[in-house]
Motif scaffolding. Structure first.
Motif, PDB file in Angstrom:
ATOM      1  N   LEU A 101       0.404  -1.059  -0.301  1.00 17.76           N
ATOM      2  CA  LEU A 101      -0.225  -0.082  -0.085  1.00 17.76           C
ATOM      3  C   LEU A 101       0.830   0.859  -0.002  1.00 17.76           C
ATOM      4  CD1 LEU A 101      -2.670  -1.278   2.547  1.00 17.76           C
ATOM      5  CD2 LEU A 101      -2.933  -0.981   0.035  1.00 17.76           C
ATOM      6  N   GLU A 102       1.749   1.186   0.556  1.00 17.32           N
ATOM      7  CA  GLU A 102       2.580   2.576   0.569  1.00 17.32           C
ATOM      8  C   GLU A 102       3.249   2.752  -0.773  1.00 17.32           C
ATOM      9  OE1 GLU A 102       6.248   1.820   3.512  1.00 17.32           O
ATOM     10  OE2 GLU A 102       4.329   2.274   5.381  1.00 17.32           O
ATOM     11  N   GLY A 112      -6.353   7.187  -0.582  1.00 16.97           N
ATOM     12  CA  GLY A 112      -6.710   5.685  -0.195  1.00 16.97           C
ATOM     13  C   GLY A 112      -6.861   4.578  -1.089  1.00 16.97           C
ATOM     14  N   CYS A 113      -6.256   3.792  -0.106  1.00 14.60           N
ATOM     15  CA  CYS A 113      -5.517   1.985  -0.990  1.00 14.60           C
ATOM     16  C   CYS A 113      -6.367   1.184  -0.317  1.00 14.60           C
ATOM     17  CB  CYS A 113      -4.656   1.878  -2.009  1.00 14.60           C
ATOM     18  SG  CYS A 113      -3.185   2.432  -1.158  1.00 14.60           S
ATOM     19  N   GLN A 129      -5.596  -4.990   5.066  1.00 18.09           N
ATOM     20  CA  GLN A 129      -4.947  -3.918   5.491  1.00 18.09           C
ATOM     21  C   GLN A 129      -5.372  -2.877   4.592  1.00 18.09           C
ATOM     22  OE1 GLN A 129      -3.114  -1.409   7.670  1.00 18.09           O
ATOM     23  NE2 GLN A 129      -1.639  -3.562   7.437  1.00 18.09           N
ATOM     24  N   ALA A 130      -5.259  -1.698   5.302  1.00 17.62           N
ATOM     25  CA  ALA A 130      -5.807  -0.226   4.499  1.00 17.62           C
ATOM     26  C   ALA A 130      -4.778   0.923   4.860  1.00 17.62           C
ATOM     27  CB  ALA A 130      -6.874   0.309   5.248  1.00 17.62           C
ATOM     28  N   LEU A 201      -6.657  -5.416  -4.811  1.00 17.45           N
ATOM     29  CA  LEU A 201      -6.129  -4.459  -4.547  1.00 17.45           C
ATOM     30  C   LEU A 201      -7.237  -3.252  -5.625  1.00 17.45           C
ATOM     31  CD1 LEU A 201      -3.434  -2.348  -3.493  1.00 17.45           C
ATOM     32  CD2 LEU A 201      -2.848  -3.141  -5.915  1.00 17.45           C
ATOM     33  N   GLN A 202      -7.566  -2.399  -4.148  1.00 19.86           N
ATOM     34  CA  GLN A 202      -8.480  -1.225  -4.845  1.00 19.86           C
ATOM     35  C   GLN A 202      -7.845   0.054  -4.161  1.00 19.86           C
ATOM     36  OE1 GLN A 202     -12.684  -1.970  -4.582  1.00 19.86           O
ATOM     37  NE2 GLN A 202     -12.863  -0.830  -3.269  1.00 19.86           N
TER      38      GLN A 202
END
Length: 474
Positions: A101-102, A112-113, A129-130, A201-202
């Motif tokens: 995510l980073e 956001g993701c 994780q978000a 993955l969003q």
């Protein structure tokens, strides 16, 4: 001379002027034609020059575009390389998810993701994780199969760009309401491994039409690397859990072997010894002594039976899956006290408890065994006579802490950590116990979603505790 002179002179001059005029006209005519040709040439040259400039500008634009594309591609490759190194640097699942995510947020600069992984047991999609606003709320959120954009992507295995969530009925607005952030565009990519799709993955943003096919092309290779890293980390995590399970089973086997070799051997040896005495001397033995030997045989037989029951219970706790139901704790405690009636009477113990008990979830027969173990220890290792207090305290996290307080000698701090492991005995005073009681208590309570504990000071007695999930409104 004077009169005639002017005539020819004038005529000559006129002719000269006329010739000059004619010559001037001819010359002018020629000059106009030459100048027209020059203008035409200049126009043509100007057109050609403009075309050349346009071609040069187009070439420069194309060169810049190629350079930008090359720099962008180099940046993408650098990102993928850095991400791959980061993914391979750890096999800790949570750390891998954070790294993914980073890298995505750094690459796209989005609101956001999140990463959603399929749960094998239920088929639900769980946000593992978000990052971004409300990430602590999103983390742990569960979607039924196919629900939301992430659910659709994980189910179909196809990437999806949603330019405007208002126009897409698949968008699940429950998360937006919880975090107070209106998501307007979404980019979602399946996490695919050899065995299939394991999640999605969003990436989300508050702007409409935020994502393009270029963003999708950029994220897909990163997502592919992330999927492999996540799958590897999950395998390692499953291996660790399996290792813990095997260690636990080994502990059970060790406990069984130890109990059979020692705890069962001792009372069996006494039974055999007393039986040999009776066989050899029962004919001449006084009635009172005979009854004493028979009482000892029966007492050791009951001890062996209790140990065997404890072993069976310990095995059952590990293997059985029970249904959690609201408990009538007053009846359960009363049944435990009735089972220990003879011990309470022998020790002349004083036992007090509350008039009402909080309602919790659990499995009645197992919880009864917990009370029997705690009460037995309080009676055996309490004061003389034992004074035992029972109680319950409702916790802020919704659980209920049940406790048994005794007036015994207390337990040193270094010994408290070993109490709930196999083979540990509370043998500070006159009665010896076997080593499975508190170990069984720990297994029961943890299987029911609670925890065990002890608080004790030498000379101040002990408080043994266990927690169970509470019931709302109970």
């Amino acid at each position: 001379m004077t009169g005639a002179g002017p005539g020819p002179l004038s005529c000559h001059c006129d002719c000269v002027r006329g010739d000059r005029a004619l010559t001037g006209i001819d010359s002018w005519g020629v000059g106009v034609k030459d100048e027209d040709k020059t203008k035409e040439q200049l126009v043509n040259e100007l057109v050609e020059m403009r075309q050349r400039i346009a071609e040069l500008e187009a070439a420069e634009t194309e060169r810049k575009w190629v350079e930008d594309a090359l720099r962008r591609r180099n940046r993408e490759l650098e990102l993928l390389d850095r991400a791959s190194q980061a993914f391979s640097a750890t096999l800790d699942l949570d750390q891998v998810l954070v790294t993914v995510l980073e890298e995505v947020r750094h690459l796209l600069g989005v609101a956001g993701c999140s990463i959603w992984l399929s749960e094998a047991e239920t088929g639900e999609l769980v946000c593992r994780q978000a990052t971004g606003p409300g990430s602590e709320v999103v983390r742990g959120w569960r979607l039924v199969p196919g629900e939301g954009i992430a659910g659709w992507v994980a189910h179909s295995g196809e990437s999806l760009i949603v330019p405007d969530t208002w126009a897409d009925e698949r968008h699940f607005k429950g998360v937006d309401r919880q975090i107070g952030l209106e998501t307007r565009s979404i980019l979602s990519i399946p996490l695919r491994v050899k065995e299939g799709v394991i999640g999605a993955l969003q990436v989300v943003d508050t702007e409409v039409d935020r994502f393009s096919s270029t963003d999708l092309t950029l994220l897909e290779p990163l997502t592919a690397s992330a999927a492999i890293a996540i799958d590897n980390a999950r395998l390692v995590d499953a291996l660790r859990q399996r290792t813990v399970e095997l260690q636990t089973r080994n502990e059970d086997l060790d406990a069984f072997a130890h109990t059979v070799a020692h705890d069962l051997k001792n009372p069996l040896a006494r039974i055999v010894g007393f039986s040999e005495v009776l066989r050899n001397a029962s004919a001449t033995m006084p009635g009172e002594e005979l009854r004493r030997y028979l009482h000892k045989i029966a007492q050791n037989g009951r001890k062996m039976s209790s140990i065997i029951d404890e072993l069976l219970l310990l095995a059952g706790v590990r293997q059985m899956e029970v249904e959690m139901r609201p408990l009538d704790m007053a009846s359960i405690v009363a049944e435990a006290l009735q089972r220990l009636g003879h011990v309470i009477e022998d020790h002349q113990a004083e036992i007090t408890g509350p008039d009402a008990w909080p309602v919790t979830l659990g499995y009645g027969p197992w919880v009864e065994e917990v009370w029997v173990n705690y009460l037995s220890n309080a009676l055996k290792y309490g004061g003389q006579p034992p004074r035992v207090e029972l109680g319950a305290t409702e916790q802020e996290d919704g659980t209920v802490c049940f406790w048994v307080r005794d007036n015994g000698h207390g337990i040193p701090p270094e010994a408290q950590a070993r109490l709930f492991t196999p083979f540990t005995r509370l043998d500070q005073v006159r009665v010896e116990g076997h080593g499975l009681g508190l170990s069984t208590v720990r297994r029961i309570v943890e299987k029911l979603g609670g925890q065990v504990g002890v608080e004790s000071e030498v000379g101040q007695g002990s408080v043994f505790t266990f927690t169970l999930p509470g019931v709302a409104g109970g």
